[in-house]
Enzyme design. Structure first.
Site, PDB file in Angstrom:
ATOM      1  N   GLY A   1      -8.721   0.950 -16.211  1.00 55.78           N
ATOM      2  CA  GLY A   1      -9.655   1.183 -15.104  1.00 55.78           C
ATOM      3  C   GLY A   1     -10.448   2.456 -15.326  1.00 55.78           C
ATOM      4  O   GLY A   1     -10.279   3.159 -16.337  1.00 55.78           O
TER       5      GLY A   1
ATOM      6  N   TYR B   1      -5.758  -2.665   3.722  1.00 51.24           N
ATOM      7  CA  TYR B   1      -5.680  -1.944   2.443  1.00 51.24           C
ATOM      8  C   TYR B   1      -4.997  -0.592   2.637  1.00 51.24           C
ATOM      9  O   TYR B   1      -4.087  -0.221   1.887  1.00 51.24           O
ATOM     10  CB  TYR B   1      -7.107  -1.750   1.897  1.00 51.24           C
ATOM     11  CG  TYR B   1      -7.151  -0.902   0.668  1.00 51.24           C
ATOM     12  CD1 TYR B   1      -6.756  -1.425  -0.565  1.00 51.24           C
ATOM     13  CD2 TYR B   1      -7.550   0.426   0.730  1.00 51.24           C
ATOM     14  CE1 TYR B   1      -6.776  -0.633  -1.694  1.00 51.24           C
ATOM     15  CE2 TYR B   1      -7.571   1.223  -0.397  1.00 51.24           C
ATOM     16  CZ  TYR B   1      -7.187   0.690  -1.607  1.00 51.24           C
ATOM     17  OH  TYR B   1      -7.185   1.473  -2.726  1.00 51.24           O
TER      18      TYR B   1
END
Ligand code: UDP
Length: 321
Positions: A10, A150
């Site tokens: 990432g 989230y």
């Protein structure tokens, strides 16, 4: 030292991997490429001290081997970005909660040090206590709004890490990054800076949501990596929760103007009502987010140096390349 980075392909993970390799460490990366790109680590694959595994952190057998082999773990693998969370609510829950549970369980078997990436989303809405301090209250909305779902998954991660520290003495440190930006960050999952830069460079409208009065503090990747590496090396932060951010603050409207100017773009700046975006009803915007950095400064001497203009210049240069 041998370092394992989950989510190492990432944006943040790949920069962290580069830093540890430059420090002479061995780096092992695991990533399922759900929101990351193989291109981020292509240049590392031939490095003699780097091993890349394309796989999922939910695979406990693979993870057991990787955890056993390393001395330090950065747990960055997680569902990330508004657009990803909107499209993949179930995956978000399982990766963020079950993935972290597996990782901590395995790390605990061998008492490996863990730097756990949480999020500044933990704090929820502006609650009269901005800048957010590590012990500020969390103010969240209903479970039907995915932003709070989230935030809750990452809160569960924090609770797990804190419980492993309190009960089992697993040495963990929890980090809450604030709007980290830099080369390799993609705008595909919503992040505002790469989106605006791409729009500006293509001459497309720069899409500012609502009136653009929302404010954020942006942290350049090199500063974020400095903080992560210092945290991993310090015994003073074990069992602690730390903000990782900067006070280089801007409204989103000013950000759009700045990016337009720095790229020399002719793009128009388009103001789009939030209820006309894909996020409407499922995601709620935050007016203001800023970190209180006293704790991280005090504990590890963290001092972010790259201001927003310089950060944008570097990212734009990278985009051009
Ligand atoms: N934003 C925007 N246009 C975009 C993408 C984002 O105006 O194309 C705004 C968004 O509404 C928010 C801010 O930029 O107020 C930061 O958004 P991002 O998704 O990067 O991060 P976060 O909201 O998690 O801070």
């Amino acid at each position: 030292m041998k370092v394992l980075i989950t989510g190492g392909a990432g944006f943040i993970g790949s920069h962290l991997a580069e830093r540890h390799l430059a420090m002479g460490d061995e780096v092992s990366i695991i990533d399922n490429l759900s929101t990351s790109l193989i291109e981020n680590i292509q240049h590392l694959q031939d490095h003699p001290s780097c091993t890349c595994h394309i796989g999922d952190i939910l695979n406990a057998e693979v993870m057991r081997v990787l955890v056993e082999e390393c001395e330090l773990i950065y747990h960055l693998a997680a569902a990330v970005g508004v657009e990803y969370v909107l499209e993949n609510p179930l995956q978000t829950l399982s990766t963020n909660i079950r993935g972290t549970e597996i990782l901590l369980e395995l790390a605990n078997e061998r008492k490996k040090r863990v730097v756990l990436a949480s999020t500044s989303e933990i704090y929820g809405k502006k609650n009269g206590h901005v800048p957010f301090k590590e012990d500020s209250d969390r103010i969240l909305g209903p479970t039907t709004v995915l932003r709070w779902s989230y935030s809750t998954t990452k809160a569960v991660d924090e609770l797990l890490a804190l419980a492993y520290w309190r009960e089992k003495r697993l040495p963990t440190v929890i980090v809450r990054p604030f709007n980290v930006i830099g080369p390799r960050q993609t705008g595909r999952y919503g992040m505002v800076v790469p989106r605006f830069i791409k729009q500006a460079m293509l001459g497309d409208p720069i899409t500012v949501y609502d009136n653009g009065e929302q404010r954020r503090c942006f942290t350049y990747i090199d500063d974020a990596v400095d903080g992560l590496v210092a945290m991993a090396a310090s015994d003073r932060v074990v069992g602690e929760v730390l903000n990782l951010g900067s006070n280089y603050e801007s409204s989103i409207r000013d950000l759009a103007h700045k990016i337009k100017e720095l790229t020399g773009s002719n793009s128009e700046i388009a103001f789009i009502p939030y209820d006309q975006t894909r996020r409407s009803g499922l995601y709620e915007d935050l007016d203001y987010r800023a970190p209180d950095l006293r704790k991280i400064r005090g504990l590890i001497g963290y001092d972010p140096k790259v201001d927003l203009d310089e950060a944008l210049r570097r990212i734009i240069e990278d985009f051009k390349r």
